[in-house]
Design an enzyme around this catalytic site. Sequence first.
Site, short mmCIF file in Angstrom:
data_model
loop_
_atom_site.label_atom_id
_atom_site.label_comp_id
_atom_site.label_asym_id
_atom_site.label_seq_id
_atom_site.Cartn_x
_atom_site.Cartn_y
_atom_site.Cartn_z
N LYS A 98 0.82 -1.21 0.00
CA LYS A 98 0.00 0.00 0.00
C LYS A 98 0.85 1.27 0.00
O LYS A 98 0.39 2.33 -0.41
CB LYS A 98 -0.98 -0.02 1.15
C1 LIG Z 1 -4.60 -4.52 1.17
C2 LIG Z 1 -3.84 -5.81 1.10
C3 LIG Z 1 -4.20 -6.84 0.19
C4 LIG Z 1 -5.43 -6.75 -0.71
O1 LIG Z 1 -5.33 -5.76 -1.67
P1 LIG Z 1 -6.58 -5.38 -2.59
O2 LIG Z 1 -6.15 -4.20 -3.36
O3 LIG Z 1 -7.71 -5.13 -1.67
O4 LIG Z 1 -6.86 -6.53 -3.46
C5 LIG Z 1 -3.41 -7.96 0.14
N1 LIG Z 1 -2.33 -8.13 0.94
C6 LIG Z 1 -1.96 -7.17 1.82
C7 LIG Z 1 -0.78 -7.40 2.69
C8 LIG Z 1 -2.69 -5.99 1.93
O5 LIG Z 1 -2.33 -5.04 2.82
#
Ligand SMILES: *Cc1c(COP(=O)(O)O)cnc(C)c1O
Length: 469
Positions: free
Chosen positions: A112
């Site tokens: 993220k």
């Molecule tokens: C947010 C997150 C996901 C999922 O991502 P999406 O964009 O909702 O598909 C997967 N793994 C981790 C570690 C995350 O923080």
Amino acid sequence: MRYISTRGQAPALNFEDVLLAGLATDGGLYVPENLPRFTQEEIASWAGLPYHELAFRVMRPFVAGSIPDADFKKILEETYGVFAHSAVAPLRQLNGNEWVLELFHGPTLAFKDFALQLLGRLLDYVLEKRGERVVIVGATSGDTGSAAIEGCKHCENVDIFILHPHNRVSDVQRRQMTTIFGENIHNIAIEGNFDDCQEMVKASFADQGFLKGTRLVAVNSINWARIMAQIVYYFHAALQLGGPARSVAFSVPTGNFGDIFAGYLARNMGLPINQLIVATNRNDILHRFMSGNQYVKETLHATLSPSMDIMVSSNFERLLFDLHGRNGAAIAGLMDSFKQGGGFSVEQERWTEARKLFDSLAVDDAQTCETIAEVYEQTGEVLDPHTAIGVKAARECRRSLDIPMVILGTAHPVKFPDAVEKAGVGKALELPMHLTDLFERDERCTVLPNDLKAVQAFVSQHGNRGKPL
Ligand SMILES: *Cc1c(COP(=O)(O)O)cnc(C)c1O
């Protein structure tokens, strides 16, 4: 570049306005009106570029008309300069033609950071130009909150309030939020669960009177800029593995369909991708759609991969929009039947179209731990549980052994020690250098009751760099 709503009724916006918008006024999500498309020669010419330079080329058409090239370049250089690995998103080989794209070298150790480090800087740039300030109110069950706070901590024109469920996030995750200080950073622990936090955010968007005219901005993955930033690393990975002359496949641990939707866009922009694997945990609404054309809400289960614990996948609407020939009225109808009846299927030919590119697998906690243990045995690498789900799905669903398979490594394993310990490889875990003193740092956080009025009063009391709005 102009952006339109998936439900067809909201006005089209430019990049600047889409950055500051949450949902469209018709309840839809914004997508580019026309996707840029690159030739194979153009993509090939980007081989070997530093990450921020590649990011500039891939994202430039999306911000065209809103941010001058020189400014955008500078923002990107700063954004990806904070990553702890010189390659920003290094590829690590697991097996013969199987690779993990490590997306966890940013400040909060999850993918993220790629989007939220950029989002914070873009917001500040645009707000400075306009002479405006905004407030962010977001809910987190872990990863989004810390990444958003890290992304906004230097923003002059943003106050950020992150709600997390009191005593219900891991120690590492909480400390990654509460140890960052700044007069514009506000951590709120709600005496409730994650859904309570999320409901408060939704209610605040619906009725913004408490903000006294200050604009409220969304940082969840309905924000277009987050998706946009994630397109880049698909190009980055493919270019290192012989693309675009050669096709590449990706396996993506997913919950809200944000990260994998970025891969779908990369393909439509000209990158040869022959397969995208939707890897879910037990909360498998996306897998049930991909495997059986059933998009139906079910009860939520807590798993060892909490960042994918969702009942409904907000970004899936963006794919549905394309599958329906970008017919906003059709999407509004589908979403309505989802709201009324809790589910829908799409026409057979639309589903078949999706299945040309997408495969899927749901992986439970036991299989997740088995995969962590198996990969540790094979390679000495410790995977986080989300990435492990991606590896399991890649191994089960792979269409061709000749085509490189890239699994998105979405988080560093230290963020999820429970799963790693259950898999029996916890002894191998170490905090990365820049976080070694995480457990000694002071924390700052306000505990509030599970009460919307109390939270809104807190925001309006502190929303202007700690002072009242
Ligand atoms: C947010 C997150 C996901 C999922 O991502 P999406 O964009 O909702 O598909 C997967 N793994 C981790 C570690 C995350 O923080």
